[in-house]
Design a protein around this motif. Structure first.
Motif, PDB file in Angstrom:
ATOM      1  N   ASP A 297       0.791  -1.234   0.000  1.00 52.29           N
ATOM      2  CA  ASP A 297       0.000   0.000   0.000  1.00 52.29           C
ATOM      3  C   ASP A 297       0.822   1.281   0.000  1.00 52.29           C
ATOM      4  OD1 ASP A 297       0.937  -0.495   2.530  1.00 52.29           O
ATOM      5  OD2 ASP A 297      -0.887   0.158   3.557  1.00 52.29           O
ATOM      6  N   LYS A 298       2.023   1.249   0.617  1.00 53.70           N
ATOM      7  CA  LYS A 298       2.802   2.493   0.737  1.00 53.70           C
ATOM      8  C   LYS A 298       4.235   2.363   0.223  1.00 53.70           C
ATOM      9  CE  LYS A 298       0.193   4.099   4.771  1.00 53.70           C
ATOM     10  NZ  LYS A 298       0.267   4.499   6.198  1.00 53.70           N
ATOM     11  N   GLY A 299       4.510   1.312  -0.507  1.00 53.32           N
ATOM     12  CA  GLY A 299       5.879   1.187  -1.000  1.00 53.32           C
ATOM     13  C   GLY A 299       6.174  -0.198  -1.540  1.00 53.32           C
ATOM     14  N   LEU A 300       7.435  -0.549  -1.515  1.00 50.13           N
ATOM     15  CA  LEU A 300       7.918  -1.828  -2.043  1.00 50.13           C
ATOM     16  C   LEU A 300       8.147  -2.798  -0.895  1.00 50.13           C
ATOM     17  CD1 LEU A 300       8.872  -2.915  -4.901  1.00 50.13           C
ATOM     18  CD2 LEU A 300      11.181  -2.378  -4.144  1.00 50.13           C
ATOM     19  N   SER A 301       7.746  -4.057  -1.079  1.00 52.51           N
ATOM     20  CA  SER A 301       7.963  -5.088  -0.066  1.00 52.51           C
ATOM     21  C   SER A 301       8.485  -6.353  -0.740  1.00 52.51           C
ATOM     22  CB  SER A 301       6.667  -5.408   0.693  1.00 52.51           C
ATOM     23  OG  SER A 301       6.156  -4.261   1.348  1.00 52.51           O
ATOM     24  N   VAL A 302       8.977  -7.279   0.063  1.00 52.83           N
ATOM     25  CA  VAL A 302       9.463  -8.564  -0.451  1.00 52.83           C
ATOM     26  C   VAL A 302       8.788  -9.680   0.338  1.00 52.83           C
ATOM     27  CG1 VAL A 302      11.463 -10.053  -0.823  1.00 52.83           C
ATOM     28  CG2 VAL A 302      11.690  -7.583  -1.117  1.00 52.83           C
ATOM     29  N   VAL A 303       8.191 -10.629  -0.380  1.00 51.70           N
ATOM     30  CA  VAL A 303       7.532 -11.768   0.258  1.00 51.70           C
ATOM     31  C   VAL A 303       8.038 -13.064  -0.354  1.00 51.70           C
ATOM     32  CG1 VAL A 303       5.444 -10.514   0.863  1.00 51.70           C
ATOM     33  CG2 VAL A 303       5.594 -11.644  -1.350  1.00 51.70           C
ATOM     34  N   LEU A 304       8.000 -14.118   0.439  1.00 45.55           N
ATOM     35  CA  LEU A 304       8.331 -15.446  -0.060  1.00 45.55           C
ATOM     36  C   LEU A 304       7.032 -16.129  -0.472  1.00 45.55           C
ATOM     37  CD1 LEU A 304      10.599 -17.658  -0.387  1.00 45.55           C
ATOM     38  CD2 LEU A 304       9.745 -18.574   1.772  1.00 45.55           C
ATOM     39  N   ILE A 305       6.930 -16.485  -1.749  1.00 42.66           N
ATOM     40  CA  ILE A 305       5.732 -17.137  -2.266  1.00 42.66           C
ATOM     41  C   ILE A 305       6.046 -18.599  -2.545  1.00 42.66           C
ATOM     42  CG2 ILE A 305       4.030 -17.172  -4.128  1.00 42.66           C
ATOM     43  CD1 ILE A 305       4.519 -14.194  -4.504  1.00 42.66           C
ATOM     44  N   GLU A 306       5.258 -19.485  -1.996  1.00 44.20           N
ATOM     45  CA  GLU A 306       5.423 -20.908  -2.266  1.00 44.20           C
ATOM     46  C   GLU A 306       4.635 -21.272  -3.515  1.00 44.20           C
ATOM     47  OE1 GLU A 306       5.343 -25.139   0.202  1.00 44.20           O
ATOM     48  OE2 GLU A 306       4.646 -23.282   1.137  1.00 44.20           O
ATOM     49  N   ARG A 307       5.188 -22.176  -4.324  1.00 45.19           N
ATOM     50  CA  ARG A 307       4.483 -22.594  -5.536  1.00 45.19           C
ATOM     51  C   ARG A 307       3.108 -23.152  -5.149  1.00 45.19           C
ATOM     52  NH1 ARG A 307       5.690 -23.883 -10.962  1.00 45.19           N
ATOM     53  NH2 ARG A 307       7.929 -23.506 -10.680  1.00 45.19           N
ATOM     54  N   GLN A 308       2.097 -22.695  -5.839  1.00 49.34           N
ATOM     55  CA  GLN A 308       0.713 -23.072  -5.529  1.00 49.34           C
ATOM     56  C   GLN A 308      -0.121 -22.846  -6.780  1.00 49.34           C
ATOM     57  OE1 GLN A 308      -1.337 -19.603  -3.353  1.00 49.34           O
ATOM     58  NE2 GLN A 308       0.831 -19.361  -2.756  1.00 49.34           N
ATOM     59  N   GLU A 309      -1.385 -23.213  -6.706  1.00 44.73           N
ATOM     60  CA  GLU A 309      -2.279 -22.942  -7.818  1.00 44.73           C
ATOM     61  C   GLU A 309      -2.418 -21.434  -7.977  1.00 44.73           C
ATOM     62  OE1 GLU A 309      -5.642 -25.849  -8.517  1.00 44.73           O
ATOM     63  OE2 GLU A 309      -5.327 -26.084  -6.358  1.00 44.73           O
ATOM     64  N   GLY A 310      -2.319 -20.983  -9.225  1.00 44.12           N
ATOM     65  CA  GLY A 310      -2.316 -19.558  -9.495  1.00 44.12           C
ATOM     66  C   GLY A 310      -0.924 -19.025  -9.773  1.00 44.12           C
ATOM     67  N   VAL A 311       0.122 -19.786  -9.374  1.00 46.84           N
ATOM     68  CA  VAL A 311       1.505 -19.451  -9.718  1.00 46.84           C
ATOM     69  C   VAL A 311       1.888 -20.294 -10.932  1.00 46.84           C
ATOM     70  CG1 VAL A 311       3.908 -19.447  -8.974  1.00 46.84           C
ATOM     71  CG2 VAL A 311       2.096 -18.934  -7.326  1.00 46.84           C
ATOM     72  N   GLU A 312       2.085 -19.650 -12.042  1.00 50.89           N
ATOM     73  CA  GLU A 312       2.387 -20.370 -13.275  1.00 50.89           C
ATOM     74  C   GLU A 312       3.748 -19.944 -13.808  1.00 50.89           C
ATOM     75  OE1 GLU A 312      -0.737 -19.942 -16.095  1.00 50.89           O
ATOM     76  OE2 GLU A 312      -2.312 -20.383 -14.648  1.00 50.89           O
ATOM     77  N   THR A 313       4.535 -20.922 -14.237  1.00 44.73           N
ATOM     78  CA  THR A 313       5.865 -20.635 -14.781  1.00 44.73           C
ATOM     79  C   THR A 313       5.972 -21.173 -16.199  1.00 44.73           C
ATOM     80  OG1 THR A 313       6.718 -22.682 -13.779  1.00 44.73           O
ATOM     81  CG2 THR A 313       6.999 -20.646 -12.532  1.00 44.73           C
ATOM     82  N   GLU A 314       6.571 -20.375 -17.050  1.00 41.98           N
ATOM     83  CA  GLU A 314       6.743 -20.759 -18.442  1.00 41.98           C
ATOM     84  C   GLU A 314       8.168 -20.448 -18.873  1.00 41.98           C
ATOM     85  OE1 GLU A 314       4.928 -19.649 -22.868  1.00 41.98           O
ATOM     86  OE2 GLU A 314       4.029 -18.826 -21.052  1.00 41.98           O
ATOM     87  N   ALA A 315       8.832 -21.406 -19.475  1.00 47.16           N
ATOM     88  CA  ALA A 315      10.225 -21.225 -19.887  1.00 47.16           C
ATOM     89  C   ALA A 315      10.335 -20.146 -20.960  1.00 47.16           C
ATOM     90  CB  ALA A 315      10.796 -22.540 -20.405  1.00 47.16           C
ATOM     91  N   ILE A 316      11.401 -19.352 -20.870  1.00 46.50           N
ATOM     92  CA  ILE A 316      11.711 -18.336 -21.872  1.00 46.50           C
ATOM     93  C   ILE A 316      12.887 -18.824 -22.708  1.00 46.50           C
ATOM     94  CG2 ILE A 316      12.562 -15.987 -22.240  1.00 46.50           C
ATOM     95  CD1 ILE A 316      11.220 -15.173 -19.654  1.00 46.50           C
ATOM     96  N   LYS A 317      12.776 -18.720 -24.004  1.00 45.54           N
ATOM     97  CA  LYS A 317      13.879 -19.099 -24.882  1.00 45.54           C
ATOM     98  C   LYS A 317      14.911 -17.973 -24.896  1.00 45.54           C
ATOM     99  CE  LYS A 317      11.236 -22.137 -27.948  1.00 45.54           C
ATOM    100  NZ  LYS A 317      10.817 -22.419 -29.341  1.00 45.54           N
ATOM    101  N   THR A 318      16.142 -18.328 -24.605  1.00 45.97           N
ATOM    102  CA  THR A 318      17.224 -17.348 -24.580  1.00 45.97           C
ATOM    103  C   THR A 318      18.326 -17.776 -25.544  1.00 45.97           C
ATOM    104  OG1 THR A 318      18.392 -18.507 -22.796  1.00 45.97           O
ATOM    105  CG2 THR A 318      16.756 -16.855 -22.150  1.00 45.97           C
ATOM    106  N   ALA A 319      19.377 -16.955 -25.633  1.00 48.75           N
ATOM    107  CA  ALA A 319      20.487 -17.260 -26.535  1.00 48.75           C
ATOM    108  C   ALA A 319      21.287 -18.461 -26.062  1.00 48.75           C
ATOM    109  CB  ALA A 319      21.410 -16.042 -26.675  1.00 48.75           C
TER     110      ALA A 319
END
Length: 543
Positions: A297-319
């Protein structure tokens, strides 16, 4: 290799397809059954049938190839001794400038003690025997680091060492008792970083738990619950769980303050609801935990998120290889495809045409408020806390890789014959080598000087006094890599553009060195940081 001996006359008689022998460095090879399998075709082998092929072989190949096919060696030439030095696991390079000066017998260093040398030796053997072959296969097929190698590194204490010195090292036996964790300092840290780079696979280098090295530190330093912190640390150090740092976004790279991922508290104040995306996240594909920068609400924060439903990861093609696990991450409280918000667990039918109706279950990404790292709205302090070590580690790595490329160029130009002469007989080649060597040696000396200062300063002082110098060093080290990659390509010619054979190391470096110029802060950002810090400390008498 057989201990049988032959005369050169005996070898000369075996010059047909039915019996094809030749000599390389006073060793006799029987390639009769290898002709059809030879990658370069049978004609090349027939050209040297019964003859001494030493000059022809080393004009195209390295000693490692002979060691790979050592089963073809049937003996040696009577009265002759092989001159080429074979490499064994753990061996130091005998090529001039192939190792930093502290590892060469003719030079001394005030920085390194016996424990440093023992650790270097143990790490070199482990990388040669365990990491290198796995890295080469992963780089080739794009597979992620296998769990059995992670388990081996955990057992050896390597996962602990990747985080640097600290309380987490206490009571840890390193490399089967080579040293105790309490002895571990920043020079040991430097050794681990530089030895692991010798796996010679840029994609795998990042895939080898690099995300852990820049994220677990935030948990160790800023977790607000000791029991919870120890649980996460134990899981990660054991290799059972993986963790990465999720800060960068499509709209916010070096501009960390510009992130758009949000974390809103639930009405009862017990959870954050996280919504947004992250991009170019190293290791994210296979991670269980995400140390994530969010807007509160008033700035930047850091949280630890555990993998769960709603967290989706997709590989990025790099060089480089997919082995790095570079990832696009979605934290979506509304579910897939950007649908209108529904309550958690509710379903919605989406008409995809007369033949398809897809049922989507929507889940909010809920994070307990206890997963906050540091203080709410003061996350910039958490994010900046590890930047110095991250950038320092990148300098360790890019400079060691630059040295490996320089060593390859020294080897090649000394063995390659052009117009009847070695490449090293050409003054222009010697000038290129001189530039490459100078960059490597200068950067290593600067790196060791900064590392020495790190051993004398608590982390708070490092942030005050070394952020600028480390930034400038990283900028210069990656600029050096640019120069070295360019000269290496010119020395190797067309071979530097192929991913197999003699120029494979050069091709990989030339294709991937730019990653270091961007990751952890772009060159321009870090150069500006260094100058701004210097100007801030300008004495008023100079104004």
């Amino acid at each position: 290799m057989s201990h049988q001996t032959f005369t050169r006359e005996e070898v000369a008689k075996n010059n047909t397809e039915d019996s094809l022998w030749f000599i390389i460095d006073s060793k006799v090879y029987d390639v009769t059954d290898f002709i059809d399998a030879h990658p370069g075709g049978e004609f090349v082998l027939k050209q040297v049938a019964g003859a001494d092929a030493t000059e022809a072989f080393y004009n195209l190949h390295r000693q490692e190839i002979l060691q790979k096919y050592s089963s073809l060696c049937i003996g040696t030439i009577s009265g002759e001794t092989p001159k080429v030095i074979e490499h064994n696991p753990g061996d130091l390079s005998v090529v001039p400038y192939g190792e930093p000066t502290w590892l060469t017998p003719q030079f001394k260093s005030p920085y390194y003690k016996e424990s440093h040398r023992k650790l270097q030796r143990a790490m070199r053997i482990f990388v040669d025997e365990e990491v290198y072959p796995v890295a080469q296969e992963c780089e080739k097929d794009g597979k992620l680091i296998p769990q059995d190698l992670i388990d081996k590194m955990s057992k050896k204490g390597i996962l602990h060492m990747r985080i640097g010195p600290g309380k987490h090292m206490h009571g840890v036996s390193l490399m089967d008792g080579v040293m105790k964790g309490e002895e571990f300092d920043y020079f040991h840290d430097l050794i681990v970083a530089q030895e692991l780079v010798r796996a010679n696979a840029r994609g795998f280098q990042d895939g080898n738990m690099a995300g852990m090295t820049i994220s677990l530190t935030a948990v160790l330093q800023f977790a607000n619950n000791e029991e919870w912190k120890n649980k996460i640390a134990q899981e990660v150090f054991s290799g059972k769980k993986k963790i990465c740092l999720a800060i960068t976004e499509a709209f916010a790279g070096s501009d960390v303050a510009g992130i758009r991922t949000t974390a809103e508290k639930t009405p009862d104040g017990k959870h954050y609801i996280v919504n947004g995306t992250k991009k170019w996240i190293t290791n994210g594909v296979f991670c269980d935990y995400f140390v994530t920068a969010v807007k509160t609400d008033k700035g930047l924060s850091v949280v630890l998120i555990e993998r769960q439903e709603g967290v989706e990861t997709e590989a990025i093609k790099t060089a480089y290889s997919p082995a790095a696990g570079t990832t696009f991450i979605t934290f979506d409280k509304y579910g897939l495809l950007g649908l209108n918000p529904l309550s958690s667990g509710q379903t919605n039918e989406v008409d995809k045409g007369p033949s398809r109706i897809k049922m989507l279950t929507l889940h909010s990404v809920k994070v307990p408020v206890e997963n906050l790292l540091g203080q709410e709205n003061k996350g910039m302090h958490v994010i900046l806390s590890n930047f110095n070590h991250e950038r320092w580690m990148m300098v360790c790595s890019v400079n060691r890789m630059s040295r490996l490329v320089t060593e390859e160029c020294l080897k090649w130009s000394n063995q390659r014959l052009v117009f009847g002469k070695k490449l090293t007989d050409q003054p222009t080649i010697r000038q290129k080598l001189a530039k490459m060597i100078s960059h490597c040696e200068a950067n290593q000396a600067w790196l060791e000087n900064i590392t020495y200062q790190m051993t004398l300063m608590p982390y708070s002082q490092q942030a005050t006094h070394l952020a600028g110098p480390i930034g400038l060093l990283k900028m210069f080290a990656t600029r050096s890599a640019h120069e070295i990659a360019d000269e290496a390509v010119q020395i190797f010619g067309g071979r530097a553009l192929t991913r197999t054979g003699m120029g494979a190391t050069i091709e990989m470096f030339h294709r991937t060195y730019k990653f270091d110029a961007i990751l952890g802060g772009a060159e321009e950002i870090l150069g500006d940081l260094g100058v701004r810090q210097a100007l801030k400390n300008m004495p008023k008498s100079m104004l």
